[in-house]
Design a protein around this motif. Structure first.
Motif, PDB file in Angstrom:
ATOM      1  N   ARG A 160      -0.259 -24.130  16.207  1.00 21.26           N
ATOM      2  CA  ARG A 160      -1.081 -22.923  16.259  1.00 21.26           C
ATOM      3  C   ARG A 160      -1.449 -22.452  14.843  1.00 21.26           C
ATOM      4  O   ARG A 160      -2.564 -22.018  14.606  1.00 21.26           O
ATOM      5  N   TYR A 161      -0.504 -22.542  13.925  1.00 22.37           N
ATOM      6  CA  TYR A 161      -0.818 -22.213  12.534  1.00 22.37           C
ATOM      7  C   TYR A 161      -1.914 -23.141  12.004  1.00 22.37           C
ATOM      8  O   TYR A 161      -2.870 -22.704  11.357  1.00 22.37           O
ATOM      9  N   ALA A 162      -1.779 -24.433  12.252  1.00 24.89           N
ATOM     10  CA  ALA A 162      -2.758 -25.412  11.755  1.00 24.89           C
ATOM     11  C   ALA A 162      -4.139 -25.152  12.351  1.00 24.89           C
ATOM     12  O   ALA A 162      -5.163 -25.268  11.662  1.00 24.89           O
ATOM     13  N   ARG A 163      -4.158 -24.775  13.627  1.00 22.65           N
ATOM     14  CA  ARG A 163      -5.429 -24.523  14.305  1.00 22.65           C
ATOM     15  C   ARG A 163      -6.156 -23.327  13.693  1.00 22.65           C
ATOM     16  O   ARG A 163      -7.363 -23.352  13.482  1.00 22.65           O
ATOM     17  N   THR A 164      -5.403 -22.259  13.377  1.00 22.32           N
ATOM     18  CA  THR A 164      -6.033 -21.067  12.804  1.00 22.32           C
ATOM     19  C   THR A 164      -6.370 -21.264  11.326  1.00 22.32           C
ATOM     20  O   THR A 164      -7.346 -20.715  10.834  1.00 22.32           O
ATOM     21  N   ASP A 165      -5.569 -22.077  10.625  1.00 24.01           N
ATOM     22  CA  ASP A 165      -5.896 -22.385   9.221  1.00 24.01           C
ATOM     23  C   ASP A 165      -7.236 -23.110   9.132  1.00 24.01           C
ATOM     24  O   ASP A 165      -8.018 -22.897   8.197  1.00 24.01           O
ATOM     25  N   GLU A 166      -7.491 -23.981  10.103  1.00 21.27           N
ATOM     26  CA  GLU A 166      -8.736 -24.742  10.114  1.00 21.27           C
ATOM     27  C   GLU A 166      -9.932 -23.839  10.393  1.00 21.27           C
ATOM     28  O   GLU A 166     -11.066 -24.151  10.008  1.00 21.27           O
ATOM     29  N   LEU A 167      -9.710 -22.693  11.033  1.00 23.11           N
ATOM     30  CA  LEU A 167     -10.773 -21.713  11.264  1.00 23.11           C
ATOM     31  C   LEU A 167     -10.933 -20.762  10.081  1.00 23.11           C
ATOM     32  O   LEU A 167     -11.854 -19.946  10.060  1.00 23.11           O
ATOM     33  N   GLY A 168     -10.020 -20.854   9.124  1.00 25.59           N
ATOM     34  CA  GLY A 168     -10.104 -19.983   7.949  1.00 25.59           C
ATOM     35  C   GLY A 168      -9.530 -18.601   8.171  1.00 25.59           C
ATOM     36  O   GLY A 168      -9.819 -17.676   7.399  1.00 25.59           O
ATOM     37  N   VAL A 169      -8.702 -18.416   9.219  1.00 25.71           N
ATOM     38  CA  VAL A 169      -8.109 -17.105   9.502  1.00 25.71           C
ATOM     39  C   VAL A 169      -7.038 -16.815   8.448  1.00 25.71           C
ATOM     40  O   VAL A 169      -6.094 -17.580   8.297  1.00 25.71           O
ATOM     41  N   PRO A 170      -7.160 -15.712   7.698  1.00 31.10           N
ATOM     42  CA  PRO A 170      -6.246 -15.510   6.567  1.00 31.10           C
ATOM     43  C   PRO A 170      -4.826 -15.092   6.933  1.00 31.10           C
ATOM     44  O   PRO A 170      -3.887 -15.375   6.190  1.00 31.10           O
ATOM     45  N   PHE A 171      -4.637 -14.427   8.085  1.00 26.04           N
ATOM     46  CA  PHE A 171      -3.306 -13.906   8.420  1.00 26.04           C
ATOM     47  C   PHE A 171      -2.952 -14.223   9.877  1.00 26.04           C
ATOM     48  O   PHE A 171      -3.828 -14.316  10.736  1.00 26.04           O
ATOM     49  N   ALA A 172      -1.669 -14.414  10.109  1.00 24.54           N
ATOM     50  CA  ALA A 172      -1.178 -14.668  11.468  1.00 24.54           C
ATOM     51  C   ALA A 172      -0.001 -13.745  11.748  1.00 24.54           C
ATOM     52  O   ALA A 172       0.939 -13.661  10.958  1.00 24.54           O
ATOM     53  N   ILE A 173      -0.091 -13.035  12.865  1.00 22.73           N
ATOM     54  CA  ILE A 173       1.012 -12.168  13.299  1.00 22.73           C
ATOM     55  C   ILE A 173       1.789 -12.908  14.376  1.00 22.73           C
ATOM     56  O   ILE A 173       1.237 -13.229  15.433  1.00 22.73           O
ATOM     57  N   THR A 174       3.056 -13.209  14.094  1.00 22.50           N
ATOM     58  CA  THR A 174       3.897 -13.923  15.057  1.00 22.50           C
ATOM     59  C   THR A 174       4.935 -12.962  15.634  1.00 22.50           C
ATOM     60  O   THR A 174       5.697 -12.334  14.889  1.00 22.50           O
ATOM     61  N   VAL A 175       4.915 -12.856  16.958  1.00 22.82           N
ATOM     62  CA  VAL A 175       5.838 -11.945  17.653  1.00 22.82           C
ATOM     63  C   VAL A 175       7.077 -12.724  18.049  1.00 22.82           C
ATOM     64  O   VAL A 175       7.021 -13.614  18.899  1.00 22.82           O
ATOM     65  N   ASP A 176       8.215 -12.409  17.418  1.00 28.99           N
ATOM     66  CA  ASP A 176       9.476 -13.056  17.765  1.00 28.99           C
ATOM     67  C   ASP A 176      10.554 -12.026  18.077  1.00 28.99           C
ATOM     68  O   ASP A 176      11.745 -12.319  18.103  1.00 28.99           O
ATOM     69  N   SER A 177      10.110 -10.772  18.281  1.00 27.83           N
ATOM     70  CA  SER A 177      11.033  -9.687  18.600  1.00 27.83           C
ATOM     71  C   SER A 177      10.189  -8.563  19.173  1.00 27.83           C
ATOM     72  O   SER A 177       8.966  -8.555  19.020  1.00 27.83           O
ATOM     73  N   THR A 178      10.826  -7.606  19.810  1.00 27.44           N
ATOM     74  CA  THR A 178      10.077  -6.475  20.357  1.00 27.44           C
ATOM     75  C   THR A 178       9.971  -5.314  19.367  1.00 27.44           C
ATOM     76  O   THR A 178       9.257  -4.351  19.621  1.00 27.44           O
ATOM     77  N   SER A 179      10.672  -5.410  18.243  1.00 28.73           N
ATOM     78  CA  SER A 179      10.664  -4.313  17.269  1.00 28.73           C
ATOM     79  C   SER A 179       9.954  -4.669  15.964  1.00 28.73           C
ATOM     80  O   SER A 179       9.412  -3.798  15.290  1.00 28.73           O
ATOM     81  N   SER A 180       9.968  -5.940  15.576  1.00 24.29           N
ATOM     82  CA  SER A 180       9.331  -6.349  14.327  1.00 24.29           C
ATOM     83  C   SER A 180       8.634  -7.696  14.507  1.00 24.29           C
ATOM     84  O   SER A 180       8.930  -8.442  15.440  1.00 24.29           O
ATOM     85  N   VAL A 181       7.703  -7.987  13.571  1.00 20.95           N
ATOM     86  CA  VAL A 181       6.945  -9.235  13.632  1.00 20.95           C
ATOM     87  C   VAL A 181       6.869  -9.820  12.225  1.00 20.95           C
ATOM     88  O   VAL A 181       7.145  -9.140  11.231  1.00 20.95           O
ATOM     89  N   THR A 182       6.474 -11.090  12.138  1.00 18.34           N
ATOM     90  CA  THR A 182       6.198 -11.683  10.822  1.00 18.34           C
ATOM     91  C   THR A 182       4.684 -11.778  10.636  1.00 18.34           C
ATOM     92  O   THR A 182       3.937 -12.001  11.601  1.00 18.34           O
TER      93      THR A 182
END
Length: 579
Positions: A500-522
């Motif tokens: 998924r990171y590689a797919r969005t990098d190829e679109l030129g998307v500068p930031f990715a929000i990854t949800v791995d908790s209900t209180s905080s994200v990366t």
């Protein structure tokens, strides 16, 4: 990509929208009907047409690049000389080069005709009778010029001021090619900055005068020469660039392009050669960007002097005025039409002829007087009729009159930056693209390093794993991003996070929000692949600040809160590794 936003906000606030279809009289007055041409050659047997300069350019480049056919140093120098002055060659000079080098039609190897001019405008008819000729506009500027007085009044009758237009333009290219670089329909963004011809200083010039730009003046465009760094202040002071306003816009164009993401080491500003200048230009510089196709003209910055407004003054005076602190006594030439002579001579056309005569400035009156005194009649162009008429000495009285002036009337000059949006986008694609290895090192992944300001999507949102709680948080973040006006993509497919990171990098998307908790994200940054951790509530505000250029990734990465988080994560990993 928000180029409309970029043009209007980086340069000025006023924007208008004029029709794409233009009456012949407007483009006849502007000179486009007679002079907006490219030189073409024709296959003498098949009739296929080609751009003469393109054929010569391709021939020279092929000879210089073909290592198997070694050419003498003298020939190489000669071909480089031809390339350096290619844009300024006349029809006769182009034809002589084509014959000298034996250039023939690419597909058939047939002989070619002598170069001849080909008008680049698309012609059509207006109205049911088909008698009124019109053209699809070759540039957006003319619609602004004919509406000058309305815009001038809207600005409180004060100079300088500027207006922009972003829209479609049409040119009947002889040989469209190279994708977005040479097409028949394209998006053009033009700024017309109206200024007093006697004062072309710019109040904001000090904000750009220290910029060091790669500039290529016409006197230095010789084989082996290249652009050199010159400060804009020095260029204007030494008259390399004619005036401060022209220099100001050259500087702003440079800042605009580099802010979009164009590589600053692959931009140059090339001054037009004398023979290359458009019929309306007093001075002109092209912002050229280097690509795999060579140097591509993407923005033209021209001092059009007062040519356009004078050309359109046949129907009404397109001029500005300045109130004088003290009245002044002046002596000037005045023309008075003799209506009893003009009426019978022109009948239904007399109104148009009278308006054109009354709209003449003193310079034009002086030229007419000299010709009438020597010949007794003069060939006079009436803009509103789109034709020439014969004016005889008996039809006008020209005399010197002393008057007291309380205001100075003049025709403003125009400084015009003209942006080819498709070309800029193509160059941005090429400058932004790179590859990097995947984790295994076996495959190269494609990446576009689009600046967050112009990236089509600012971020992606996806849960780390297929989990209903994480998906609900991702959907809530997506709603908040939409409410904040941030373009994004949400991905709940459950594909591996790396893909998924590689797919969005190829679109030129500068930031990715990854949800791995209900209180905080990366939040991950595309090019460095670094990540920060923020609360769910702060995720949208952080991405918004990054996307709008209010903060950089470095600002966020080195913020105190993130430094402490990285410190404690490092400690925790160290403890785990020891156990």
């Amino acid at each position: 990509m928000s180029f409309r936003f970029g043009i209007s906000t980086l340069f000025m606030k006023r924007e208008i929208d004029c029709p794409c279809l233009t009456p012949e009289a407007v483009l006849k007055a502007s000179g486009h009907v007679d002079k907006f041409t490219d030189l073409m050659v024709k296959d003498e047997k098949k009739g296929t047409c080609y751009r003469a300069d393109h054929l010569l350019k391709d021939f020279c480049n092929e000879k210089l690049e073909d290592q198997d056919r070694r050419i003498s140093p003298e020939m190489a120098m000669e071909l480089k000389q031809v390339l350096s002055k290619l844009d300024g060659l006349s029809a006769e000079e182009l034809g002589a080069c084509i014959k000298k080098y034996g250039i023939r039609a690419p597909e058939t190897d047939n002989y070619l005709s002598d170069p001849f001019p080909f008008n680049l405008m698309f012609q059509t008819t207006i109205g049911p009778s088909g008698s009124s000729i019109g053209f699809f506009r070759p540039e957006t500027a003319q619609g602004i010029f004919v509406n000058f007085m309305d815009i001038y009044y809207d600005n409180g009758c004060k100079l300088p001021f500027a207006v922009a237009q972003v829209g479609q333009a049409f040119r009947n290219e002889i040989s469209p090619r190279q994708g977005l670089l040479r097409v028949r329909e394209f998006t053009l963004a033009e700024i017309e900055h109206f200024v007093d011809p006697e004062d072309k200083s710019h109040v904001k010039f000090p904000t750009v005068d220290k910029l060091q730009l790669p500039m290529f003046p016409r006197d230095e465009q010789k084989p082996g020469q290249s652009a050199r760094l010159i400060s804009l202040g020095e260029a204007v002071h030494c008259k390399i660039v004619e005036n401060e306003t022209l220099g100001y816009f050259i500087g702003r164009v440079y800042l605009f392009l580099t802010r979009l993401g164009i590589d600053k080491n692959r931009i140059r500003f090339r001054q037009h050669l004398a023979k290359e200048m458009a019929h309306y230009a007093a001075d002109c510089w092209d912002a050229e960007i280097e690509t795999s196709y060579g140097w591509i003209e993407c923005v033209g910055i021209a001092d059009r002097s007062a040519y356009d407004l004078k050309a359109h003054s046949g129907k009404s005076r397109l001029e500005a005025h300045e109130q004088l602190s003290e009245p002044r006594q002046v002596e000037k030439l005045v023309i008075s039409p003799v209506k009893k002579e003009i009426g019978p001579a022109f009948e239904k056309k007399q109104k148009n002829v009278l308006e054109a005569l009354e709209a003449m400035d003193e310079e034009e009156i002086s030229k007419m007087k000299a010709e009438l005194d020597s010949k007794g009649e003069v060939d006079f162009f009436v803009c509103t009729l789109g034709e020439h008429v014969s004016i005889k000495s008996s039809m006008v009285t020209i005399s010197k009159v002393k008057t007291r002036e309380h205001q100075r009337k003049f025709t403003p000059s125009v400084i015009e930056p003209s942006f080819g949006i498709g070309r800029i986008i193509y160059c941005l694609f090429e400058h932004s693209f790179y590859t990097r290895p995947d984790k295994t090192g076996d495959e190269q992944l494609n990446v576009f390093r689009f600046n967050p300001l112009v990236a089509p999507f600012k971020c992606t949102v996806f849960p780390l794993i297929r989990n209903q709680r994480f998906e609900d948080v991702a959907k809530d973040i997506s709603k908040s991003l939409t409410a904040a006006g941030i373009s994004h993509k949400i991905d709940t497919t459950g594909t591996s996070i790396g893909k998924r990171y590689a797919r969005t990098d190829e679109l030129g998307v500068p930031f990715a929000i990854t949800v791995d908790s209900t209180s905080s994200v990366t939040i991950r940054e595309r090019d460095s692949k670094d990540q920060i951790r923020v609360s769910v509530k702060k995720a949208v505000s952080v991405v918004k600040e990054l996307s709008e250029g209010l903060r950089t990734w470095e600002d966020v990465w080195w913020s105190p809160s993130q430094r402490w988080k990285r410190f404690w994560r490092s400690c925790f990993r160290f403890i785990l590794s020891r156990n």
